[in-house]
Scaffold this motif. Structure first.
Motif, PDB file in Angstrom:
ATOM      1  N   ASN A   1      43.144  33.049  47.358  1.00 21.53           N
ATOM      2  CA  ASN A   1      44.131  33.622  46.439  1.00 21.53           C
ATOM      3  C   ASN A   1      43.466  34.313  45.262  1.00 21.53           C
ATOM      4  OD1 ASN A   1      46.978  33.924  45.552  1.00 21.53           O
ATOM      5  ND2 ASN A   1      46.272  32.667  43.840  1.00 21.53           N
ATOM      6  N   ASP A   2      42.378  33.728  44.756  1.00 24.21           N
ATOM      7  CA  ASP A   2      41.657  34.347  43.637  1.00 24.21           C
ATOM      8  C   ASP A   2      41.030  35.678  44.055  1.00 24.21           C
ATOM      9  OD1 ASP A   2      42.320  32.133  42.134  1.00 24.21           O
ATOM     10  OD2 ASP A   2      40.370  31.151  42.378  1.00 24.21           O
TER      11      ASP A   2
ATOM     12  N   ALA B   1      48.986  39.305  52.016  1.00 25.50           N
ATOM     13  CA  ALA B   1      48.381  38.385  51.048  1.00 25.50           C
ATOM     14  C   ALA B   1      48.782  36.926  51.278  1.00 25.50           C
ATOM     15  CB  ALA B   1      48.728  38.830  49.625  1.00 25.50           C
TER      16      ALA B   1
ATOM     17  N   GLY C   1      43.828  42.934  43.921  1.00 27.95           N
ATOM     18  CA  GLY C   1      45.189  43.455  44.002  1.00 27.95           C
ATOM     19  C   GLY C   1      45.699  43.655  45.410  1.00 27.95           C
TER      20      GLY C   1
ATOM     21  N   GLU D   1      43.862  38.236  44.427  1.00 28.10           N
ATOM     22  CA  GLU D   1      44.363  38.697  43.130  1.00 28.10           C
ATOM     23  C   GLU D   1      43.338  39.572  42.420  1.00 28.10           C
ATOM     24  OE1 GLU D   1      45.712  35.474  40.745  1.00 28.10           O
ATOM     25  OE2 GLU D   1      47.556  35.186  41.917  1.00 28.10           O
ATOM     26  N   ARG D   2      42.061  39.258  42.561  1.00 31.47           N
ATOM     27  CA  ARG D   2      41.008  40.042  41.926  1.00 31.47           C
ATOM     28  C   ARG D   2      41.087  41.505  42.338  1.00 31.47           C
ATOM     29  NH1 ARG D   2      35.585  37.781  43.746  1.00 31.47           N
ATOM     30  NH2 ARG D   2      36.578  35.939  42.853  1.00 31.47           N
TER      31      ARG D   2
ATOM     32  N   ALA E   1      48.062  42.288  47.125  1.00 30.09           N
ATOM     33  CA  ALA E   1      49.512  42.312  47.320  1.00 30.09           C
ATOM     34  C   ALA E   1      50.122  43.688  47.099  1.00 30.09           C
ATOM     35  CB  ALA E   1      50.184  41.296  46.397  1.00 30.09           C
TER      36      ALA E   1
ATOM     37  N   GLU F   1      46.209  33.654  52.040  1.00 24.63           N
ATOM     38  CA  GLU F   1      46.253  32.449  51.208  1.00 24.63           C
ATOM     39  C   GLU F   1      46.574  31.210  52.042  1.00 24.63           C
ATOM     40  OE1 GLU F   1      48.473  30.716  47.186  1.00 24.63           O
ATOM     41  OE2 GLU F   1      49.038  32.674  48.009  1.00 24.63           O
TER      42      GLU F   1
END
Length: 304
Positions: A127-128, A23, A134, A131-132, A136, A27
């Motif tokens: 990054n969005d 991740a 998951g 995160e959307r 990571a 990013e």
């Protein structure tokens, strides 16, 4: 200008940390591609049929789709949702499942098909997007990703990478092809279908076509060096591993690093800088026109 990254874990003990390692790499490429992003994760293998990654709108009823699968295609061995995506494991032939979807659920977008691959992508900052879905927290053996700065087409989910046109096969691309329209027509006549006008999807389709004819990944990439005009850095994901190749001029940047635990590539070194053990890694710039392949089924290869 776009950013590409790839991570292949040689140490199986690290597979539970794949997403956590990958991740930050994705990013780090935000400046090279802030309008959309995507990634392919290889893991959670399903050997009894086909695993499909499907995308729908916010109102999509995935449970209803699972029941439709069971009533027409047979038992669903497992399924789960992730934001606007549903992942289904079906004990049927891939061609049968995809033909059924095209006829009975045309509103559903097929992002990937295979036994291991899951592709997730969307419009927005890397990054969005990570995160959307998951990223990571994901586990697996390897992953490739892309951040896009659209310069030749609209900013859409369909135009984001990775592109997949074959089982467990996907491609991310930094660059531009000049002969993709001619090649698309040729590949369509050979039975390869396309969903967008993106040149990178043509490159993915070309590899699918060559490998369907019996070529190895290395042979298919050698063909690409001869048949694709333009400038490019490709990172290709397969069920077994991944490959990196740059065109013979190699004006698009790339760097590779290797340790006893992993092989990693990125458009810029800063995406690798925080990886554990990177200070002891062998780091090099991939040579123009040279194919680099790492796969579980064969010894690591640096092909001419």
């Amino acid at each position: 200008m776009c950013g590409i990254v790839g991570l292949y874990l040689k140490n199986q003990k690290l597979e539970s940390d794949l997403g956590a390692l990958f991740a930050p790499m994705l990013e780090a490429m935000t400046d090279r591609g802030p309008d959309s992003a995507g990634f392919a994760v290889y893991g959670d293998e399903y050997a009894s049929g086909i695993k499909l990654t499907l995308q729908g709108d916010a109102a999509m009823d995935w449970e209803a789709l699972a029941k439709r699968f069971e009533s027409t295609l047979g038992p669903v061995d497992g399924w789960f949702t992730n934001a606007d995506v549903g992942v289904f494991k079906l004990g049927v032939d891939e061609r049968f499942a995809l033909a059924w979807l095209a006829e009975n659920a045309p509103e559903v977008r097929v992002l990937s098909a295979g036994q291991s691959i899951e592709i997730l992508k969307g419009v927005g900052l890397p990054n969005d997007v990570a995160e959307r879905y998951g990223l990571a927290g994901m586990k697996g053996s390897h992953a490739i990703g892309h951040t896009r700065m659209a310069t030749e087409s609209a900013v859409t989910l369909e135009g984001s990478h990775p592109f997949s046109t074959g089982l467990d096969l996907c491609l991310v691309h930094n660059g531009s092809l000049s002969n993709h329209n001619w090649l698309r027509s040729k590949l369509k006549r050979a039975g390869i279908s396309f969903k967008t006008d993106n040149d990178s999807e043509v490159a993915a389709g070309y590899l699918t076509w060559r490998m369907a004819k019996g070529d190895s990944l290395t042979q298919a990439l050698k063909g690409a060096l001869n048949d694709l005009d333009g400038f490019f850095t490709f990172t290709v994901g397969t069920q077994d591993g991944f490959a990196v190749v740059r065109d013979p001029i190699a004006c698009k940047p790339a760097v590779i690093a290797e340790t006893d635990d992993y092989v990693v590539m990125a458009s810029e070194y800063r995406a690798l800088a925080k990886l554990p053990g990177i200070d002891k890694a062998r780091v090099w710039e991939p040579e123009p026109g040279k194919i680099y392949v790492w796969e579980r089924s064969v010894a690591n290869v640096e092909a001419a």
